[in-house]
Motif scaffolding. Structure first.
Motif, PDB file in Angstrom:
ATOM      1  N   ASP A   4       0.864  -1.184   0.000  1.00 34.56           N
ATOM      2  CA  ASP A   4       0.000   0.000   0.000  1.00 34.56           C
ATOM      3  C   ASP A   4       0.900   1.233   0.000  1.00 34.56           C
ATOM      4  O   ASP A   4       1.557   1.530   0.998  1.00 34.56           O
ATOM      5  CB  ASP A   4      -0.896  -0.028   1.242  1.00 34.56           C
ATOM      6  CG  ASP A   4      -1.886   1.131   1.290  1.00 34.56           C
ATOM      7  OD1 ASP A   4      -1.804   2.018   0.422  1.00 34.56           O
ATOM      8  OD2 ASP A   4      -2.735   1.128   2.202  1.00 34.56           O
ATOM      9  N   SER A 232      -4.033   2.564  -1.255  1.00 31.85           N
ATOM     10  CA  SER A 232      -5.399   2.517  -0.727  1.00 31.85           C
ATOM     11  C   SER A 232      -6.030   3.901  -0.627  1.00 31.85           C
ATOM     12  O   SER A 232      -7.231   4.062  -0.809  1.00 31.85           O
ATOM     13  CB  SER A 232      -5.415   1.853   0.654  1.00 31.85           C
ATOM     14  OG  SER A 232      -4.782   2.675   1.622  1.00 31.85           O
ATOM     15  N   SER A 234      -6.385   5.161   2.127  1.00 30.68           N
ATOM     16  CA  SER A 234      -7.173   4.997   3.341  1.00 30.68           C
ATOM     17  C   SER A 234      -6.803   6.100   4.329  1.00 30.68           C
ATOM     18  O   SER A 234      -5.614   6.389   4.512  1.00 30.68           O
ATOM     19  CB  SER A 234      -6.875   3.623   3.961  1.00 30.68           C
ATOM     20  OG  SER A 234      -7.567   3.434   5.166  1.00 30.68           O
ATOM     21  N   LEU A 244     -11.482  -0.051   3.193  1.00 28.69           N
ATOM     22  CA  LEU A 244     -10.229  -0.621   2.704  1.00 28.69           C
ATOM     23  C   LEU A 244     -10.455  -1.974   2.038  1.00 28.69           C
ATOM     24  O   LEU A 244      -9.920  -2.254   0.950  1.00 28.69           O
ATOM     25  CB  LEU A 244      -9.239  -0.753   3.863  1.00 28.69           C
ATOM     26  CG  LEU A 244      -7.879  -1.376   3.552  1.00 28.69           C
ATOM     27  CD1 LEU A 244      -7.132  -0.562   2.513  1.00 28.69           C
ATOM     28  CD2 LEU A 244      -7.058  -1.492   4.844  1.00 28.69           C
ATOM     29  N   VAL A 248      -9.636  -2.921  -1.968  1.00 29.97           N
ATOM     30  CA  VAL A 248      -8.714  -4.009  -2.327  1.00 29.97           C
ATOM     31  C   VAL A 248      -9.427  -5.036  -3.197  1.00 29.97           C
ATOM     32  O   VAL A 248      -8.905  -5.478  -4.234  1.00 29.97           O
ATOM     33  CB  VAL A 248      -8.127  -4.671  -1.070  1.00 29.97           C
ATOM     34  CG1 VAL A 248      -7.395  -5.968  -1.424  1.00 29.97           C
ATOM     35  CG2 VAL A 248      -7.164  -3.718  -0.371  1.00 29.97           C
TER      36      VAL A 248
END
Length: 278
Positions: A4, A232, A234, A244, A248
């Protein structure tokens, strides 16, 4: 293995995030422990922390926080893409002061500042300094600003650049053709890579695989499998209705047809090369 390259962590007790007050959905702590629990379940084997546009006084503390997380036994954190201010006359000294065990790259968020900032002589001179430090620079600009991104990359041909979030496409308007043309032009620059990261945040909440597919497939096709990385974004990805795990899963679904070598390059090896990860 999945690396990531775009993880944001938020610790409001340690650091100051002025912009969070304008984004209530994100205005809380986003901890490493919570991220790690989910990341290990879904196959993320390493992560780079992306600076979170903290207050300028908190930049050093943010890097120190990442360094502390890296030192945890078995930590997923492989380094920091730290914040920097290339417009500052003190930037050269800042580069010399960096803990290179922690800092793997730099970013300056450019869609929250005047457009001409990245075109200034001092800014470009300081960006060129990154080449001798072997530090990549992440470009975070909006779709309308992508010609400015091209000019910045051209001004520093020896620097490795990464374009965040597929160039932040305007997915809520009918502007795919404009985005596509700008991405085509950017892809001609061999020192520029592209990051497939969290574009669900730009869908306006209308999130489906088919909504994402044209952007993901065109970005990969334009840059090629050796100049594309995954991230990501995130927790910003949650703004588009995807956590998340969903992002993915979407990434896996969107790359089902790729070869094993292509998957390895996209998911991990390109990131290892660009940011010189162990």
């Amino acid at each position: 293995m999945l690396i990531d390259t775009h993880l944001h962590l938020v610790d409001r007790d340690q650091l100051s995030y002025p912009w969070l007050a304008d984004v209530p959905a994100l205005d809380r702590d986003w901890t490493y422990d919570s991220y790690e629990t989910v990341a290990r379940r879904i196959g993320i084997s390493g992560a780079l922390h992306m600076e979170v546009d903290v207050h300028e006084d908190s930049i050093g503390q943010e890097t120190e926080m990442v360094g502390q997380l890296m030192n945890r036994p078995g930590s997923l954190i492989k380094g920091a893409i730290a914040s920097g201010r290339p417009e500052s006359p003190d930037f050269a000294a800042y580069l010399d002061s960096l803990d290179r065990k922690t800092v793997k790259g730099l970013r300056r968020v450019l869609h929250v500042v005047p457009d001409d900032l990245s075109q200034a002589r001092l800014f470009r001179k300081n960006i060129r300094r990154l080449a001798s430090k072997s530090l990549p620079f992440d470009i975070c600009m909006l779709q309308r600003q992508l010609p400015l991104a091209a000019a910045l990359v051209d001004a520093a041909p020896d620097v490795v650049f990464v374009l965040d979030h597929c160039g932040v496409p305007e997915m809520t308007t009918d502007s795919f053709a404009d985005w596509k043309n700008k991405i085509t032009e950017l892809s001609k620059r061999p020192n520029l890579n592209i990051k497939i990261s969290g574009i669900v945040a730009y869908t306006g909440g209308d999130f489906t695989l088919e909504r994402l597919r044209p952007y993901v497939e065109y970005a990969i096709g334009a840059f090629g499998w050796n100049r594309v990385v995954w991230g990501s974004d995130s927790p910003v990805c949650t703004l588009g209705g995807a956590n998340l795990e969903t992002w993915v899963a979407s990434t896996y679904a969107l790359t089902l047809g790729c070869s094993a070598d292509e998957r390895t390059a996209f998911f991990s090896e390109n990131a290892r090369r660009i940011w010189q990860l162990d």
